[in-house]
Each structure stands twice: as structure tokens, then as C-alpha cells.
Design an enzyme around this catalytic site. Structure first.
Site, PDB file in Angstrom:
ATOM      1  N   HIS A 190       0.838  -1.209   0.000  1.00  0.00           N
ATOM      2  CA  HIS A 190       0.000   0.000   0.000  1.00  0.00           C
ATOM      3  C   HIS A 190       0.870   1.255   0.000  1.00  0.00           C
ATOM      4  O   HIS A 190       0.623   2.193  -0.762  1.00  0.00           O
ATOM      5  CB  HIS A 190      -0.889   0.041   1.258  1.00  0.00           C
ATOM      6  CG  HIS A 190      -1.976  -0.994   1.296  1.00  0.00           C
ATOM      7  ND1 HIS A 190      -2.186  -1.810   2.380  1.00  0.00           N
ATOM      8  CD2 HIS A 190      -2.913  -1.334   0.377  1.00  0.00           C
ATOM      9  CE1 HIS A 190      -3.213  -2.610   2.135  1.00  0.00           C
ATOM     10  NE2 HIS A 190      -3.666  -2.351   0.920  1.00  0.00           N
TER      11      HIS A 190
ATOM     12  N   SER B  81      -3.142  -7.762   2.524  1.00  0.00           N
ATOM     13  CA  SER B  81      -3.490  -7.607   3.945  1.00  0.00           C
ATOM     14  C   SER B  81      -4.027  -8.920   4.493  1.00  0.00           C
ATOM     15  O   SER B  81      -3.751  -9.286   5.635  1.00  0.00           O
ATOM     16  CB  SER B  81      -4.560  -6.528   4.116  1.00  0.00           C
ATOM     17  OG  SER B  81      -4.060  -5.276   3.746  1.00  0.00           O
TER      18      SER B  81
ATOM     19  N   LYS C 141     -17.922  -6.361   7.468  1.00  0.00           N
ATOM     20  CA  LYS C 141     -16.695  -7.130   7.675  1.00  0.00           C
ATOM     21  C   LYS C 141     -16.355  -7.191   9.152  1.00  0.00           C
ATOM     22  O   LYS C 141     -16.768  -6.346   9.928  1.00  0.00           O
ATOM     23  CB  LYS C 141     -15.548  -6.467   6.911  1.00  0.00           C
ATOM     24  CG  LYS C 141     -15.502  -6.877   5.457  1.00  0.00           C
ATOM     25  CD  LYS C 141     -14.178  -6.432   4.863  1.00  0.00           C
ATOM     26  CE  LYS C 141     -14.036  -6.861   3.419  1.00  0.00           C
ATOM     27  NZ  LYS C 141     -12.805  -6.312   2.832  1.00  0.00           N
TER      28      LYS C 141
ATOM     29  N   ARG D 194      -1.558  -6.404  -8.701  1.00  0.00           N
ATOM     30  CA  ARG D 194      -0.334  -7.148  -8.420  1.00  0.00           C
ATOM     31  C   ARG D 194      -0.093  -8.213  -9.487  1.00  0.00           C
ATOM     32  O   ARG D 194       0.897  -8.218 -10.179  1.00  0.00           O
ATOM     33  CB  ARG D 194      -0.423  -7.806  -7.039  1.00  0.00           C
ATOM     34  CG  ARG D 194      -0.422  -6.806  -5.901  1.00  0.00           C
ATOM     35  CD  ARG D 194      -1.002  -7.370  -4.650  1.00  0.00           C
ATOM     36  NE  ARG D 194      -2.395  -7.778  -4.857  1.00  0.00           N
ATOM     37  CZ  ARG D 194      -3.208  -8.132  -3.887  1.00  0.00           C
ATOM     38  NH1 ARG D 194      -2.782  -8.168  -2.654  1.00  0.00           N
ATOM     39  NH2 ARG D 194      -4.461  -8.469  -4.160  1.00  0.00           N
TER      40      ARG D 194
END
Ligand code: PNS
Length: 183
Positions: A19, A126, A43, A88
Site C-alpha cells: 500500500h 493484507s 466485515k 499485483r
């Protein structure tokens, strides 16, 4: 002249070196980059939103925003013309494409800009950081030291034992003194 503002939305639970790498890259091409943490009540996060905002603020030296609702609405609210997202590997592409096209449908005036983090962070997420840390593995070099410390504080039972040890010792002293009084 209008400022070229972008929003960098995400969960950041916790912020990783990937990040930070993207924030650094994004800051070079936009006049202003608004890092925005989603307040997502569905969440069950490891770090609450305030903890995540505090970490990002300490790491970037800038105020961290939080938002709920649609990312595109928040982007428009802060005057952004772009949404920055990191890609990514190819596996990210499908989901990111879907999101970018949905965002375009909702707000055609916004562009999604994809950037790649440094190769060394291309496998980093993460979710994996949380999993490895929760199972006792090392995340050194994958997250900033501050995040590493906060993960340890949250997850390491030894750390918690140390924190509560004095209270436990006090209780045991009280029990001993009661026992002495009875005798
Ligand atoms: O870090 P993440 O979890 O990959 O970030 C995902 C995020 C926050 C960018 C995405 O879930 C999002 O934009 N949520 C806000 C709600 C929204 O706008 N949904 C429609 C997306 S097409």
C-alpha cells in the site's frame, strides 16, 4: 488550473508495504492523493477503522479519510477525477476490471488508474499478512514496523499475558493473605 486529485480507496486491514509503495507512486503522478478507508460494517476487521486511520496517518504523515457508501460518490465528494487501484498479478485483474467498469457505469466522469507495486510486493496482501501473523509467522519486511508492533500487540498471547500478569499476581497475593488470616 484544476488540481488533479485521485482517491486511493481500500480496507487497509492492515496497511502493508505494498500500500505504501502505491501511495508513493500515486503521489508522484497526482497533485493530491486522498487515501480513503472503507468503513464496512459487514466485515469483521482485525483493526477497527480508527486504528487503521491512525496507522496510515503515522506512516504517510497525512490525514486519513474514512468513508462509507459508494467509492465513486466519495471520490466525487472530495473532487477527485480518478480512482487509484493497485494490480499485483493477473489474478487481481478480473475483479479490478469488474469494479472499474461498474464504477464507470455509476460515474462515467471518473477514471480508474491501475498501478503496479514493486515486484517484491507482488504476492503481498493484507489478508495474507493477517493470516501469517495470526498463526505466529513473521511479517517482517512486508509491513512497516509500526504495523508489525500493532499486530504483535493484538495477536501475541505472550504480550497479553505480560500486560495482565500484575493483576493476576495481585489477585494471588490477596488470596494468600486471606488464607493467612484464616489460619
Ligand atoms: O482493499 P480492498 O478491500 O480491495 O478495497 C475494496 C474497495 C473498498 C475499494 C471496494 O470494496 C469498494 O469500493 N467498496 C465501496 C462500495 C462500492 O463502491 N462498491 C461498488 C464497487 S464496484
Amino acid at each position: 488550473m484544476n488540481k488533479n486529485i485521485a482517491i486511493y480507496p481500500g480496507s487497509f486491514d492492515p496497511p502493508t508495504n505494498g500500500h505504501l509503495d502505491l501511495i508513493e507512486r500515486g503521489s508522484k503522478i497526482f497533485d493530491e492523493l486522498v487515501v480513503a478507508i472503507l468503513r464496512n460494517p459487514d466485515k469483521d476487521p482485525l483493526f477497527n477503522v480508527s486504528e487503521r486511520a491512525a496507522m496510515l496517518e503515522a506512516l504517510t504523515g497525512h490525514y486519513s479519510n474514512t468513508f462509507d457508501g459508494l467509492t465513486v460518490d466519495y471520490a466525487v465528494k472530495v473532487g477527485a477525477s480518478s480512482v487509484l487501484r493497485g494490480i499485483r498479478a493477473l489474478s487481481d485483474y478480473e475483479y479490478e476490471l469488474q469494479m472499474a467498469l461498474m464504477n464507470r457505469k455509476l460515474r462515467p466522469e471518473l477514471e480508474t488508474v491501475f498501478m503496479m507495486p514493486a515486484e517484491k510486493y507482488s504476492y503481498l496482501s493484507s489478508r495474507l499478512v493477517r493470516e501469517v501473523a495470526q498463526l505466529g509467522g513473521s511479517v517482517k519486511g512486508l509491513v512497516p514496523e509500526l504495523v508489525e508492533q500493532n499486530l504483535r500487540g493484538k495477536l501475541d498471547p505472550a504480550y497479553k499475558l505480560a500486560e495482565f500478569a500484575p493483576a493476576r499476581q495481585e489477585r494471588s497475593e490477596t488470596r494468600k493473605s486471606r488464607a493467612r488470616k484464616k489460619a
